[in-house]
Structure formats: structure tokens, C-alpha cells
Design a protein around this motif. Structure first.
Motif, short mmCIF file in Angstrom:
data_model
loop_
_atom_site.label_atom_id
_atom_site.label_comp_id
_atom_site.label_asym_id
_atom_site.label_seq_id
_atom_site.Cartn_x
_atom_site.Cartn_y
_atom_site.Cartn_z
N GLY A 201 0.81 -1.21 0.00
CA GLY A 201 0.00 0.00 0.00
C GLY A 201 0.84 1.26 0.00
O GLY A 201 0.45 2.28 -0.58
N GLY A 202 2.00 1.20 0.64
CA GLY A 202 2.87 2.37 0.69
C GLY A 202 3.59 2.63 -0.62
O GLY A 202 3.67 3.78 -1.08
N ASN A 203 4.11 1.59 -1.25
CA ASN A 203 4.82 1.73 -2.52
C ASN A 203 4.84 0.37 -3.20
O ASN A 203 5.67 -0.48 -2.87
CB ASN A 203 6.23 2.25 -2.30
N MET A 204 3.93 0.16 -4.13
CA MET A 204 3.76 -1.15 -4.74
C MET A 204 5.01 -1.59 -5.50
O MET A 204 5.42 -2.75 -5.42
CB MET A 204 2.55 -1.15 -5.67
N GLU A 205 5.63 -0.68 -6.22
CA GLU A 205 6.80 -1.05 -7.01
C GLU A 205 7.98 -1.41 -6.12
O GLU A 205 8.69 -2.38 -6.37
CB GLU A 205 7.18 0.11 -7.94
N ALA A 206 8.17 -0.63 -5.05
CA ALA A 206 9.24 -0.95 -4.11
C ALA A 206 9.00 -2.29 -3.44
O ALA A 206 9.93 -3.08 -3.22
CB ALA A 206 9.37 0.15 -3.07
N ALA A 207 7.74 -2.57 -3.12
CA ALA A 207 7.40 -3.86 -2.50
C ALA A 207 7.69 -5.01 -3.47
O ALA A 207 8.22 -6.05 -3.08
CB ALA A 207 5.93 -3.87 -2.09
N ARG A 208 7.36 -4.81 -4.74
CA ARG A 208 7.62 -5.85 -5.74
C ARG A 208 9.11 -6.12 -5.89
O ARG A 208 9.56 -7.27 -5.96
CB ARG A 208 7.02 -5.44 -7.09
N LEU A 209 9.88 -5.04 -5.93
CA LEU A 209 11.33 -5.19 -6.09
C LEU A 209 11.99 -5.84 -4.87
O LEU A 209 13.06 -6.44 -4.99
CB LEU A 209 11.96 -3.81 -6.35
N SER A 210 11.33 -5.72 -3.71
CA SER A 210 11.88 -6.33 -2.50
C SER A 210 11.47 -7.80 -2.36
O SER A 210 11.82 -8.45 -1.37
CB SER A 210 11.44 -5.55 -1.27
N GLY A 211 10.74 -8.32 -3.33
CA GLY A 211 10.41 -9.74 -3.33
C GLY A 211 9.02 -10.08 -2.82
O GLY A 211 8.68 -11.26 -2.70
N ILE A 212 8.19 -9.08 -2.54
CA ILE A 212 6.84 -9.33 -2.06
C ILE A 212 5.93 -9.68 -3.23
O ILE A 212 5.99 -9.03 -4.29
CB ILE A 212 6.29 -8.10 -1.31
N ASP A 213 5.11 -10.70 -3.06
CA ASP A 213 4.12 -11.06 -4.09
C ASP A 213 2.95 -10.09 -3.97
O ASP A 213 2.03 -10.30 -3.18
CB ASP A 213 3.66 -12.51 -3.89
N VAL A 214 3.01 -9.04 -4.76
CA VAL A 214 2.05 -7.95 -4.65
C VAL A 214 0.62 -8.43 -4.88
O VAL A 214 -0.30 -8.14 -4.09
CB VAL A 214 2.40 -6.83 -5.65
N TRP A 215 0.40 -9.17 -5.95
CA TRP A 215 -0.96 -9.55 -6.32
C TRP A 215 -1.54 -10.59 -5.38
O TRP A 215 -2.74 -10.61 -5.12
CB TRP A 215 -0.98 -10.03 -7.76
N ARG A 216 -0.69 -11.45 -4.88
CA ARG A 216 -1.16 -12.42 -3.88
C ARG A 216 -1.64 -11.69 -2.63
O ARG A 216 -2.68 -12.02 -2.05
CB ARG A 216 -0.04 -13.39 -3.52
N THR A 217 -0.88 -10.67 -2.21
CA THR A 217 -1.25 -9.90 -1.02
C THR A 217 -2.59 -9.19 -1.22
O THR A 217 -3.47 -9.22 -0.35
CB THR A 217 -0.15 -8.86 -0.72
N LYS A 218 -2.76 -8.55 -2.38
CA LYS A 218 -4.01 -7.85 -2.66
C LYS A 218 -5.19 -8.83 -2.72
O LYS A 218 -6.27 -8.55 -2.18
CB LYS A 218 -3.90 -7.10 -3.99
N THR A 219 -4.97 -9.98 -3.36
CA THR A 219 -6.05 -10.95 -3.51
C THR A 219 -6.49 -11.51 -2.17
O THR A 219 -7.69 -11.70 -1.92
CB THR A 219 -5.60 -12.09 -4.44
#
Length: 321
Positions: A201-219
Motif C-alpha cells: 500500500g505504501g509503494n507497490m513497485e518498491a514492494a515488488r522489487l523487494s520480493g513481495i508477491d504484490v498480487w497475492r497480497t491484494k487478492t
């Protein structure tokens, strides 16, 4: 330094202070407000919008929104009643297993809707505002399609306990509300998923680059909110002892208002489950107070809208600071 810290604390807890001020005002002007029974009634009345608000808080923190929760409540109540009716063959006293299976089917349906919304967001990049807006109309229509526009009364005699029963003097919906709070509070504060939610929520691109599965988290957040809304539908079906397609109309606006009042930023990345609880409790206390004061329903709507707007302005001001 001490003054600065005090101002910071007051800003972070502004809505709690407003809620406490409201309690003092109502307690001093409305007879019976502070009785234990009235306070339990307030908690029972906010149980359904409260648990949905906890899920909605996670959805908004992660940078999305869900406008379909009111329709999900309605269709879940109708689907539960329809499943009980079909599984029991229209029996006057359906077996317990039919109710349990109906619960499972309803919650599975709700989670699949959340999964679909998350998948559409990922694969086609359709904003959840659009997806949930379409789903709001679709689910409302499905609720009427299931019931034929007529409430389905198919539940066993003990079914009222879920919405109206009490254990040790406390309404059952309050226990369900507390369970939803513990689940979401634990996730948001003590788990890797919670840290991922705030990061995305704070920075989606930074979260993605840090290895977080962005779409899994949102889903996951969207699925949780749908399941909480379906649970609310089950509670309402117990309260009215039927699957009624007209229940919970406009609840999505009440839930989002409570979340915003509680300090959750619509821009994502900020807010707490505790804040969401404060927001929904504020609305519950306000409605209860206006009823005790004898305001007519139309006046209540005007005052409620004005106070919501004021609380939103306060929180946006604090957010900018």
C-alpha cells in the motif's frame, strides 16, 4: 520536546478523543445510554459492518477498494437460505448438517468472488473500483434471482441463536465481531502478510522489487473482505430468519465511512484495525444516541452525514501533517 510529543499523541488518537467526548455528551444527556444492556446492543448492531470494516481496512491499506460488500451480504443470506432449503428438501426442521454445508458453500462462493476480483486486477489490470462496482450490481441481481424477489424462510428453529442468541449475557454477533478483530489485528501487526500489506500500500513497485508477491497480497485482502461480508449475511439471515435480497443496502458506504473516520488513508499504506473499530463504534454510538434523543430518521441522516464529513476533514488534515 514534551509538548511536541503530546501534540503527536493527540493527533494519532484524535478520533478516540472525539469518541470519548461523544460518550461523555450522550451519557450526560440520554437516559439509559450507559447501561450494560444498551452498550451490548450497540456492539451487536455494529457487529456486521464492524467485521466487514476490518476487512475493508486491509483492502484500502493495500491500495484497493471493494464496493460490493453490501450486495455480498444480501446474496450470502439468500444463498444460505436457498442451500438449506434445497439440501433439506423443504423440510420444516432442516438437519444441522444442511446448515453447516450451506455455510461452507456460502463462504466458498464469497472467497471465489474475492479471488476473481484479485485475478482481474492482476491479469487485466481492471481497477477494483470498477470490478467491485460491477459486482455490486451483479450480486444484487443474483440475490433477487435466487429468491425470486421473495424472502426464503427455510431455517431450523434454533437458527435464531446466531443473530439473536446470547452466551453469558453477551450477544453471539459480538463474539463473532471480536473474533474478526483478533484475526485482522493479528495479521496486520504480527505476521509477514501484515508487513506486506503495508509495504504494498505504501509503494507497490518498491514492494515488488523487494520480493513481495504484490498480487497475492491484494487478492488475500479481497478474499478476506468477501468472507467477512458473507459471514455478515449469515448473521442477518438469522436475525430476520430468512434470506432477504433487500438487506444491507448501502452498507458499503457505511463501512467505507467508518474506515475513513478511523484514520485509514484512502491513498493506501496507512491505518490500523484499531482505528477501523473506533470508526465503526463512533457511527454505532452516534446512531444509538440520536435514537435515544428522539431524532427522526431523516434528521439522523443529515447529522450523521455532517459528522462523517467533519471527521473525514479532521483525518485528512492530520494525514497532511
Amino acid at each position: 520536546m514534551i509538548q511536541t510529543d503530546l501534540i503527536s499523541i493527540l493527533r494519532r488518537n484524535s478520533m478516540l478523543l472525539i469518541l470519548l467526548s461523544l460518550y461523555v455528551l450522550v451519557a450526560s444527556t440520554a437516559t439509559g445510554f450507559m447501561t450494560v444492556n444498551n452498550q451490548l446492543n450497540i456492539l451487536r448492531n455494529i457487529a456486521v459492518p464492524g467485521m466487514i470494516a476490518f476487512g475493508m481496512a486491509l483492502v484500502i491499506i493495500v491500495g484497493e477498494i471493494d464496493l460490493s460488500v453490501g450486495s455480498m451480504v444480501a446474496v450470502s443470506a439468500c444463498l444460505t437460505a436457498w442451500l438449506v432449503d434445497k439440501l433439506s428438501g423443504g423440510a420444516l426442521e432442516p438437519a444441522v448438517w444442511t446448515v453447516i454445508v450451506a455455510f461452507g458453500g456460502t463462504l466458498l462462493f464469497a472467497s471465489s468472488i474475492g479471488l476473481m476480483a484479485g485475478t482481474l486486477r492482476q491479469k487485466i489490470n481492471v481497477p477494483t473500483f470498477i470490478t467491485s462496482l460491477a459486482m455490486m450490481a451483479t450480486l444484487a441481481g443474483l440475490a433477487n434471482l435466487i429468491t425470486g424477489g421473495v424472502p426464503i424462510s427455510s431455517f431450523p428453529s434454533w437458527y435464531y441463536v446466531i443473530g439473536s442468541g446470547r452466551f453469558w449475557g453477551v450477544p453471539v454477533p459480538v463474539y463473532i465481531l471480536a473474533t474478526a478483530f483478533v484475526i485482522t489485528f493479528t495479521i496486520s501487526n504480527f505476521t509477514a502478510l501484515g508487513r506486506s500489506i503495508y509495504a504494498v500500500g505504501g509503494n507497490m513497485e518498491a514492494a515488488r522489487l523487494s520480493g513481495i508477491d504484490v498480487w497475492r497480497t491484494k487478492t488475500i485482502c479481497l478474499m478476506m473482505t468477501s468472507v467477512f461480508a458473507a459471514t455478515g449475511g449469515i448473521i442477518y439471515s438469522s436475525l430476520v430468519n430468512a434470506g432477504n435480497p433487500t438487506i444491507a443496502r448501502g452498507m458499503e458506504l457505511e463501512v467505507i465511512s467508518a474506515v475513513i473516520i478511523g484514520g485509514i488513508s484512502l491513498f493506501g499504506g496507512k491505518g490500523t484495525i484499531w482505528g477501523a473499530f473506533i470508526g465503526v463504534l463512533f457511527l454505532g454510538v452516534l446512531l444509538n444516541a440520536m435514537t435515544l434523543w428522539g431524532f427522526n430518521p431523516y434528521t439522523q441522516q443529515v447529522i450523521k452525514g455532517g459528522l462523517i464529513l467533519g471527521a473525514v476533514f479532521i483525518n485528512f488534515f492530520i494525514d497532511r501533517k
